[in-house]
Design a protein around this motif. Structure first.
Motif, PDB file in Angstrom:
ATOM      1  N   GLU A  60      38.540  46.584  45.957  1.00  0.00           N
ATOM      2  CA  GLU A  60      37.280  46.176  45.316  1.00  0.00           C
ATOM      3  C   GLU A  60      36.730  47.293  44.425  1.00  0.00           C
ATOM      4  O   GLU A  60      36.262  47.046  43.311  1.00  0.00           O
ATOM      5  CB  GLU A  60      36.261  45.813  46.385  1.00  0.00           C
ATOM      6  N   GLN A  61      36.795  48.529  44.929  1.00  0.00           N
ATOM      7  CA  GLN A  61      36.329  49.643  44.094  1.00  0.00           C
ATOM      8  C   GLN A  61      37.185  49.820  42.851  1.00  0.00           C
ATOM      9  O   GLN A  61      36.671  50.142  41.772  1.00  0.00           O
ATOM     10  CB  GLN A  61      36.340  50.942  44.915  1.00  0.00           C
ATOM     11  N   ALA A  62      38.496  49.605  42.994  1.00  0.00           N
ATOM     12  CA  ALA A  62      39.367  49.719  41.814  1.00  0.00           C
ATOM     13  C   ALA A  62      39.056  48.648  40.776  1.00  0.00           C
ATOM     14  O   ALA A  62      39.031  48.910  39.561  1.00  0.00           O
ATOM     15  CB  ALA A  62      40.828  49.632  42.244  1.00  0.00           C
ATOM     16  N   VAL A  63      38.797  47.429  41.260  1.00  0.00           N
ATOM     17  CA  VAL A  63      38.448  46.349  40.317  1.00  0.00           C
ATOM     18  C   VAL A  63      37.123  46.654  39.621  1.00  0.00           C
ATOM     19  O   VAL A  63      36.976  46.485  38.402  1.00  0.00           O
ATOM     20  CB  VAL A  63      38.403  45.000  41.058  1.00  0.00           C
ATOM     21  N   ASN A  64      36.136  47.106  40.372  1.00  0.00           N
ATOM     22  CA  ASN A  64      34.838  47.437  39.753  1.00  0.00           C
ATOM     23  C   ASN A  64      34.951  48.587  38.764  1.00  0.00           C
ATOM     24  O   ASN A  64      34.321  48.584  37.699  1.00  0.00           O
ATOM     25  CB  ASN A  64      33.829  47.790  40.849  1.00  0.00           C
ATOM     26  N   ALA A  65      35.755  49.592  39.130  1.00  0.00           N
ATOM     27  CA  ALA A  65      35.927  50.716  38.214  1.00  0.00           C
ATOM     28  C   ALA A  65      36.635  50.281  36.939  1.00  0.00           C
ATOM     29  O   ALA A  65      36.306  50.750  35.834  1.00  0.00           O
ATOM     30  CB  ALA A  65      36.723  51.828  38.909  1.00  0.00           C
ATOM     31  N   GLU A  66      37.606  49.396  37.066  1.00  0.00           N
ATOM     32  CA  GLU A  66      38.303  48.914  35.866  1.00  0.00           C
ATOM     33  C   GLU A  66      37.389  48.081  34.989  1.00  0.00           C
ATOM     34  O   GLU A  66      37.415  48.193  33.750  1.00  0.00           O
ATOM     35  CB  GLU A  66      39.526  48.108  36.281  1.00  0.00           C
ATOM     36  N   LYS A  67      36.539  47.269  35.575  1.00  0.00           N
ATOM     37  CA  LYS A  67      35.570  46.506  34.794  1.00  0.00           C
ATOM     38  C   LYS A  67      34.580  47.436  34.078  1.00  0.00           C
ATOM     39  O   LYS A  67      34.232  47.229  32.920  1.00  0.00           O
ATOM     40  CB  LYS A  67      34.799  45.541  35.696  1.00  0.00           C
ATOM     41  N   ALA A  68      34.128  48.462  34.793  1.00  0.00           N
ATOM     42  CA  ALA A  68      33.192  49.405  34.168  1.00  0.00           C
ATOM     43  C   ALA A  68      33.829  50.159  33.015  1.00  0.00           C
ATOM     44  O   ALA A  68      33.167  50.513  32.030  1.00  0.00           O
ATOM     45  CB  ALA A  68      32.678  50.398  35.212  1.00  0.00           C
ATOM     46  N   ALA A 110      40.915  47.061  56.293  1.00  0.00           N
ATOM     47  CA  ALA A 110      39.575  47.028  55.690  1.00  0.00           C
ATOM     48  C   ALA A 110      39.438  48.098  54.617  1.00  0.00           C
ATOM     49  O   ALA A 110      38.817  47.898  53.570  1.00  0.00           O
ATOM     50  CB  ALA A 110      38.506  47.213  56.767  1.00  0.00           C
ATOM     51  N   ARG A 111      40.008  49.272  54.926  1.00  0.00           N
ATOM     52  CA  ARG A 111      39.940  50.348  53.939  1.00  0.00           C
ATOM     53  C   ARG A 111      40.660  49.982  52.652  1.00  0.00           C
ATOM     54  O   ARG A 111      40.175  50.250  51.550  1.00  0.00           O
ATOM     55  CB  ARG A 111      40.543  51.611  54.540  1.00  0.00           C
ATOM     56  N   ARG A 112      41.831  49.330  52.813  1.00  0.00           N
ATOM     57  CA  ARG A 112      42.583  48.934  51.621  1.00  0.00           C
ATOM     58  C   ARG A 112      41.850  47.866  50.807  1.00  0.00           C
ATOM     59  O   ARG A 112      41.837  47.910  49.569  1.00  0.00           O
ATOM     60  CB  ARG A 112      43.959  48.425  52.025  1.00  0.00           C
TER      61      ARG A 112
END
Length: 854
Positions: free
Chosen positions: A108-116, A101-103
């Motif tokens: 998801e956080q990495a994808v959102n950060a890359e989009k931002a 779950a942590r991974r």
């Protein structure tokens, strides 16, 4: 496109910034710069990183001297671990699910950060408006709402000065006779009289002591202690009150008393009195102030006031020779005047209304850039650009020179143009009369409105009446009636203030545009349709069967006429001469109605013009009526134009001018074939009789009649006589003209002034660098003359009649005028300039005493 650093280089950079030797600010900056990229990279690789290797419970090859004890300890730890295996089996399953779950969450956080990091930042409308309001803000003076206005400051100063003078007056001992005087005097006058009387007594006592038998050595050397009856601020209050009241005599006496009291006169107390004398054109008073109260050379502001006094004292329509001589005298002493002084002198030269003055203005401009000020300011650039609209030579304008100066000011010097500068360059381009430059004037007008807008779209410049008049100068020269009607509509829909409302100059330009307009439909070129007798009988029989409802007086015909009346001022320009006259008549009637000279029961404009009195500021002047007549000369019949000429000036109470007679005679000189030529001479004789009476007076508005206007009137009359085949009358008129203005009068040129000397010098009291030569300057004093092209039609009529003697006389007269004109030009080039006038230098050692006040 976002470029990412290699991971290894990014880690090394972060490591360097996170070192202890780096400051906290540098570390914060580095983390701020790479926050998005570093977070995205580590978050993306964190779920994929393998777990750390688990430490083994068994160790091989570590037995030492105490190996048994170690083996026992290891056995105990193994026993403990074996007992807890059962409890930790379920925990391992829970840790694996949590790790997964942590991974997933980290991914998801990495994808959102890359989009931002890849998406551009978004701004709201308010943020953009605040940004562009600062970027596109129009230059304006800082607001000082809390500071008092100039009038309030002057009123406060006036109260303080009055209080100081009244206090000094109460302190002084006044004479009873003066106090009981029947003539009331201002307080500062009474105080000046008392101070002057007391100071005169002190000076008389000093003279008595000096003439004593055994004077002291200090008295012999005239060493007296200064006696001050008034303080320095009190003298300043008296001076300000005198200047405020326009009492130059009292102000002069104030400075004289300060000098006699041993007080130094500063510049800020001397300049106001100089300004009063300069504004009044009192040259003697200004020079006396400089001689009596000035110790060293005059300051730039004082030199400006000195030259200004000479400019204002010069009569109108005259070249300011004394001001020019004084200006060059200061230059030879290395005392340069401010640039606005040159601007004032150049303005005075342009207002002299002479070709010589305009040429000298251009020469002074080039001389100033060589001697004193190499970089003109915006005001001087504007003046010279506007001067291009009235050049020295015979051309109507010089748009090329105006655009060169405009480019030099805005591009080379990067000076911000003003509204006056835009109006000047638009006028210079529009007056050329060439379509290319008229379009350039329109482009500059659009640039003035569009290129200086703020974030809300408001322009820094608004078109003024001067801007519209400059554009109308171009429309009337190219006959662009559509644009002239649009300009008039914009002015009518705009402000109703007197400064920006429609005036007689605007309507004069509009009427001139109607006069130069060429309607697309000409009735004379329409080929008539030939109708047979049978068709005529059929039309006649049909007309007899027409019902009364279809008669010309029926409501149907009246509706057609009303529709034609309402079609005035449509978006389509007039299509015939009759429509042009109809529109002009509507405008003229509305001018009379708004000015109160005519009452309209029914409006004739069909509702095209607003109900407000938009033409109330139009004053009926001779040039306005002349332009109104010009429209009828071009588009109306000869009889209508003749009747209008006879009545319009008497109805409006406006006198006729020389241009009125000349334009009427020129209309007679182009009479059309047929009926016009049969009736034209009656009107020509009537106008000619009025012109002769006008010519006998010899001047108009205080100025002598121009030779060009006189010759235009005589040439128009000769052409009208020749056009109606009255060659005898035309030849008699030509002989009278040659006897009244003989060719021999042209041979003697006007004297050449000293400032037009062409001798090359490096130091002199005249322009050292010139932009105009003597060949380019027209002669304004040439008497009237006649050339062959002017009376060529008379020559054709004489050739048709084979009048050899008259042909020879006509050729002799034309050649005589031509030869005399050539001789005048040659004599003007060879004529030496007059002797230069040497200005009298100021004598600072002259002792003058102001006259006592009575």
């Amino acid at each position: 496109m976002n470029v990412m650093l290699p991971p290894a280089l990014l880690d090394l950079t972060l490591l360097r910034f996170s070192a202890p030797s780096c400051s906290s600010r540098t570390t914060a900056t580095a983390f701020t710069v790479s926050r998005h990229a570093s977070t995205a990279r580590h978050s993306r690789h964190t779920p994929l990183a393998p777990p750390p290797p688990r430490k083994s419970a068994y160790q091989y090859g570590n037995a030492g001297p105490r190996g048994r004890d170690y083996d026992l300890n290891d056995q105990r730890s193994i026993a403990l671990e074996s007992n807890s295996l059962a409890a930790r089996a379920g925990q391992i399953k829970l840790d694996a699910g949590a790790e997964l779950a942590r991974r997933v969450k980290d991914l998801e956080q990495a994808v959102n950060a890359e989009k931002a990091a890849l998406d551009p930042p978004t701004y709201s409308e308010e943020d953009l408006m605040l940004l562009y309001e600062d970027v596109l803000a129009l230059p304006s003076e800082p607001e000082k709402a809390a500071d008092p206005t100039l009038q309030e400051l002057e009123q406060q100063q006036f109260k303080q000065d009055m209080a100081a003078v009244c206090a000094a007056e109460e302190r002084a001992v006044l004479n009873e006779q003066l106090a009981s005087s029947s003539t009331p005097l201002p307080p500062y006058r009474r105080l000046l009289i008392h101070t002057q009387t007391a100071l005169s007594r002190i000076e008389a006592a000093r003279e008595t002591i000096k003439l004593s038998p055994n004077p002291e050595p200090s008295i012999t050397k005239n060493e007296f202690l200064p006696v001050t009856l008034l303080t320095f601020p009190e003298f300043g209050s008296i001076l300000r009150l005198s200047i405020r009241a326009g009492d130059a005599e009292a102000a002069d006496l104030t400075l004289d008393l300060m000098k006699r009291s041993g007080l130094a006169i500063p510049e800020d107390m001397l300049n106001p009195l100089l300004k009063v004398y300069a504004s009044a054109g009192n040259v003697q008073g200004a020079e006396q102030v400089l001689v009596r109260y000035l110790n060293g050379p005059p300051t730039p502001k004082q030199r400006h006031y000195h030259i200004k006094s000479h400019l204002i004292s010069t009569p109108a329509n005259t070249i300011p020779s004394s001001a020019l001589a004084l200006l060059h005298s200061y230059e030879t002493q290395a005392l340069h005047t401010p640039i606005h002084t040159y601007t004032s002198v150049i303005t005075s030269l342009f207002r002299s209304n002479s070709s010589l003055g305009r040429a000298q203005a251009w020469d002074l401009f080039s001389h100033m850039r060589y001697v004193a000020h190499g970089d003109p300011d915006v005001a001087l650039y504007t003046l010279m650009i506007r001067a291009c609209a009235s050049p020295v030579n015979v051309r109507p304008s010089e748009p090329e020179k105006a655009l060169d100066l405009w480019t030099e000011m805005t591009v080379d010097r990067r000076l911000s143009p003003t509204a006056g500068a835009y109006d000047a360059v638009i006028l210079a381009c529009a007056r050329s009369g060439r379509t290319t430059y008229v379009n350039e004037a329109i482009r500059l007008a659009k640039e003035m409105l569009d290129s200086h807008r703020d974030a809300r779209g408001e322009s820094a410049f608004k078109p003024s009446r001067r801007t519209y008049c400059a554009l109308l100068e171009g429309t009337k020269r190219v006959g662009d009636l559509s644009r002239a009607r649009w300009i008039l509509a914009q002015m009518i829909a705009g402000s109703s203030e007197a400064q920006e409302a429609v005036n007689e100059e605007v309507m004069m330009h509009v009427f001139h545009t109607y006069a130069s307009y060429r309607p697309p439909f000409t009735r004379n070129i329409v080929k008539p349709v030939e109708v047979t007798q049978a068709e005529t009988d059929k039309v006649t029989s049909t007309a007899n069967e027409v019902s009364p409802a279809d008669s010309p007086s029926s409501p149907q015909q009246m509706n057609i006429a009303a529709h034609e009346l309402k079609s005035a001022f449509s978006h389509i320009p007039p299509q015939s001469g009759a429509e042009v006259i109809h529109e002009v008549q509507i405008l003229y009637d509305r001018i009379l109605y708004d000015s109160g000279m005519k009452t309209l029961s029914d409006p004739t404009d069909g509702g095209a013009l607003p109900a407000e009195q938009k033409f109330m500021h139009v004053v009926l002047t001779p040039r306005l009526l002349n332009s109104y007549l010009a429209v009828h000369y071009k588009h109306a019949s000869f009889e209508d134009a003749r009747d209008l000429y006879r009545n319009v000036f008497a109805e409006c109470g406006v006198p006729r001018t020389g241009r009125t007679y000349v334009e009427a005679l020129e209309r007679c000189a182009i009479a059309r074939r047929g009926h016009e030529r049969m009736v034209v001479m009656e009107f020509a004789d009537e106008v000619w009789a009025q012109w002769l009476a006008f010519e006998e007076v010899g001047h108009e508005n205080g100025r002598p009649l121009s030779g060009r206007m006189i010759e235009k009137a005589h040439i128009a009359m000769i052409r009208a006589l020749a056009l109606t085949n009255n060659t005898e009358g035309a030849m008699e008129h030509l002989r009278e003209f040659a006897a009244r203005y003989p060719p021999s009068n042209l041979r003697t040129p006007a004297p050449k002034p000293a400032m037009r000397s062409t001798r090359t010098v490096l130091v002199g009291e005249r322009p050292l660098v010139r932009m105009t030569s003597n060949l380019e300057i027209p002669d304004d004093h040439v008497p009237p003359l006649v050339m062959f092209n002017d009376i060529e039609i008379l020559h054709h009529r004489l050739v048709a009649r084979r009048a050899a003697a008259d042909i020879k006389y006509l050729a002799w007269v034309c050649k005589a005028y031509e030869g005399a004109l050539r001789a005048r030009r040659d004599a003007a080039l060879r004529m030496p300039p007059m002797a230069e006038a040497v200005p009298v230098p100021l004598q600072h050692d002259v002792e003058c005493v102001a006259a006592p006040l009575e």
